[in-house]
Enzyme design. Structure first.
Site, short mmCIF file in Angstrom:
data_model
loop_
_atom_site.label_atom_id
_atom_site.label_comp_id
_atom_site.label_asym_id
_atom_site.label_seq_id
_atom_site.Cartn_x
_atom_site.Cartn_y
_atom_site.Cartn_z
N SER A 251 0.83 -1.19 0.00
CA SER A 251 0.00 0.00 0.00
C SER A 251 0.87 1.25 0.00
O SER A 251 1.71 1.43 -0.89
CB SER A 251 -0.95 -0.07 1.20
OG SER A 251 -1.97 0.88 1.09
N ASP A 474 -8.71 -4.30 -6.47
CA ASP A 474 -8.32 -3.61 -5.24
C ASP A 474 -8.90 -2.19 -5.26
O ASP A 474 -8.73 -1.45 -6.23
CB ASP A 474 -6.80 -3.56 -5.15
CG ASP A 474 -6.26 -2.97 -3.86
OD1 ASP A 474 -7.06 -2.48 -3.03
OD2 ASP A 474 -5.04 -3.01 -3.67
N HIS A 503 -6.71 -6.31 -0.55
CA HIS A 503 -5.64 -5.30 -0.52
C HIS A 503 -4.44 -5.87 0.22
O HIS A 503 -4.51 -6.18 1.40
CB HIS A 503 -6.17 -4.05 0.20
CG HIS A 503 -5.18 -2.93 0.27
ND1 HIS A 503 -4.70 -2.31 -0.85
CD2 HIS A 503 -4.61 -2.31 1.33
CE1 HIS A 503 -3.87 -1.34 -0.49
NE2 HIS A 503 -3.79 -1.33 0.83
#
Length: 557
Positions: A251, A474, A503
């Protein structure tokens, strides 16, 4: 919403030549005096040069100086402090970094680090493997626990598994912007289409939060940035005794990992970008968050479609729209009568947002919704009510998230822009839009200087092959970000989990993805340019009365 972050303006001169750092093999407090003497003469030269140079050059030289110091000092690993709750064989230590890299002789801060040694034979050891889970504001101090998991066993045999708390997080010069008890106050509202009076209330809260950050952060506040996170990573590399870095970021960790690759390409050994943030400077950060809000609407539909497919278990509707109607009935009831006195619409929304991140949550969230409508609120209260013991960590994470995002890039300062854009998006994507806006709104009233986002790019041949992992659906980091990152990192390889939306997919439930990850980290091998994996299996539906008979996988968040 946690899943992004960035920072600004660096010239090509910021890319440092390879530092002459001897390997410390992760020093556990052994005598490093020889290396310290070797760095002493260079230290004075660097300080003088940094004071004479422009800001970018000063920060580059300050980073080089801090890395040399860290290489000489190493990290004294020992038993972890009680508050970390990390038992043996995990050990802990600290690495010292400058608060301001342009002034490396000024205030220093200590970042906490955790490690478990490689489990294989000494000759099989490949060095340290550093992980960051994103945020901004997330810690990986507990990451060494993965060494015991089957999905990570091969990697943990070859590498020391290293986690750390970035600046501002946990015990690493922690930042707070608000009393944690006030931050965790519940129940609260979460209107999908807010009234003008509610908007004014949230504007006042955003201004107060920004003022709290300025008051509590003081001179430190402007130094919580993505570029400094990348510089800290370079100092951590040196402190671990690694000539080159092996790193995995998930991320937001992909964003400052990409900054690191741009700044220190000759120091990269292997690098994994899992669920990539779109590094296009035009996206950072305001536009990224608008795109997230749009993407979460599709992911919310994925969840509702799955629930409808299992109507024989949940009885929430046979279509996605009917399941949505059931959710709205619960939301409406909670607005008038919060469950357990603590779960209102905002707490409901936060709980179900996690189902947008991880489908591990789908069965338990559907069960909670179903049971509530049958008159049993206990599962919903258990899953959605705030936990007082987590209030400090939650507010600390939010404070760092806010500081990094607000410092990293320009944000609209006119409320009319926010109101126009989010009102328009909420017409087609109501699930997350306004809650996402409120989370980021303090950036409209930020007191610190804003950076201009870096145009992340690496010259062809400057980097070894890197690996990008992405799920096609995602929502937190939409798939376009992975495609954009691959264009900007020549030689990178993209592995896509098709028709899936979890994710953070590395080390998860997809054996195909994990095979690519392990092959790359253990051998450096990658597919030619792109590869794809079939989606991992859908969750098993679980009703409350059947739950005890079925295994439950607890997701890592």
């Amino acid at each position: 919403m946690r899943a992004v972050a960035l920072y600004g303006a660096v010239a090509g001169s910021l890319v440092l030549s390879t530092l002459a750092v001897s390997s410390a093999s992760g020093v556990d407090g052994h005598d490093a005096s020889a290396r310290a003497r070797g760095a002493a003469a260079a230290e004075l030269r660097d300080v003088v040069a940094a004071q004479a140079g422009d800001t970018a050059t000063a920060e580059a030289r300050g980073t080089a100086l801090a890395a040399r110091r860290a290489a000489a000092a190493g990290i004294r690993f020992g038993a972890c402090p009680d508050e970390e709750q990390l038992p043996s064989p995990i050990t802990c230590g600290t690495v010292r970094v400058p608060l301001d890299y342009a002034h490396p002789g000024g205030k220093q801060i200590d970042l906490t680090v955790s490690r478990v040694r490689a489990g294989g034979a000494p000759e099989e050891r490949q060095g340290a493997f550093v992980y960051n889970p994103g945020g901004p504001g997330a810690s990986s101090m507990a990451f060494p626990f993965v060494a015991e998991l089957a999905e990570w066993k091969g990697i943990a045999q070859a590498y020391d598994v290293v986690g750390y708390a970035p600046r501002g997080v946990g015990r690493s010069a922690p930042l707070s912007c608000q009393d944690p008890a006030d931050f965790a106050k519940a129940p609260t509202q979460s209107p999908v289409h807010p009234s003008e009076s509610y908007k004014m209330e949230r504007i006042a809260q955003a201004k107060a939060y920004a003022r709290g950050c300025a008051r509590n952060g003081g001179e430190r506040l402007r130094h919580y940035t993505s570029l400094n996170n990348a510089r800290d990573l370079e100092v951590l590399r040196a402190a671990l005794g690694e000539r080159k870095l092996t790193f995995m970021g998930a991320s937001y960790g992909t964003y400052f990992g990409a900054l690191y690759a741009s700044m220190f390409p000759s120091h990269v050994r292997r690098m994994v970008f899992d669920s990539a943030v779109n590094p296009d400077p035009r996206q950072i950060w305001y536009r990224s968050n608008l795109d997230q809000s749009l993407a979460f609407e599709s992911r919310w539909e994925d969840f509702r479609t799955w629930v409808a497919k299992h109507d024989d278990v949940y009885h929430l509707g046979t279509t996605a729209d009917e399941v949505g109607d059931s959710y709205e009935r619960v939301r409406a009831r909670l607005a008038h009568e919060p469950a357990g006195g603590k779960v209102g619409p905002a707490q409901l929304q936060a709980a179900f947002l996690r189902a947008g991140y991880y489908d591990d949550y789908w069965a338990m969230r559907a069960t909670a919704l179903s049971e509530y409508l049958k008159g049993n609120p206990r599962p919903l209260i258990s899953q959605a009510a705030p936990h007082p013991e987590a209030a400090w960590d939650d507010e600390n994470g939010n404070a760092v998230y806010t500081a990094v995002q607000c410092n990293d890039a320009p944000w609209p300062t006119d409320w009319k822009v926010w109101d126009r854009d989010n009102t328009q998006i909420a017409q087609v994507a109501p699930f997350e839009t306004w809650d996402n806006a409120w989370m980021n709104l303090p950036c409209a009233y930020w007191s610190e200087p804003r950076q201009e986002p870096v145009d992340v790019r690496v010259a062809k041949g400057a980097l070894p092959p890197t690996l990008i992992l992405a799920a096609e659906r995602d929502a937190a980091t939409p798939y376009q970000g992975a495609l954009e990152l691959q264009k900007r990192l020549p030689g990178s390889v993209l592995v896509t989990e098709r028709d899936a939306g979890t994710h953070g997919i590395g080390g998860g439930s997809n054996a195909c993805v994990n095979k690519h990850l392990e092959d790359y980290l253990l051998t450096g091998r990658t597919p030619v340019r792109r590869a794809s994996c079939a989606p991992h299996p859908e969750p098993n539906p679980v009703s409350l009365d059947r739950r005890a008979a079925l295994p439950e996988r607890v997701p890592v968040v």
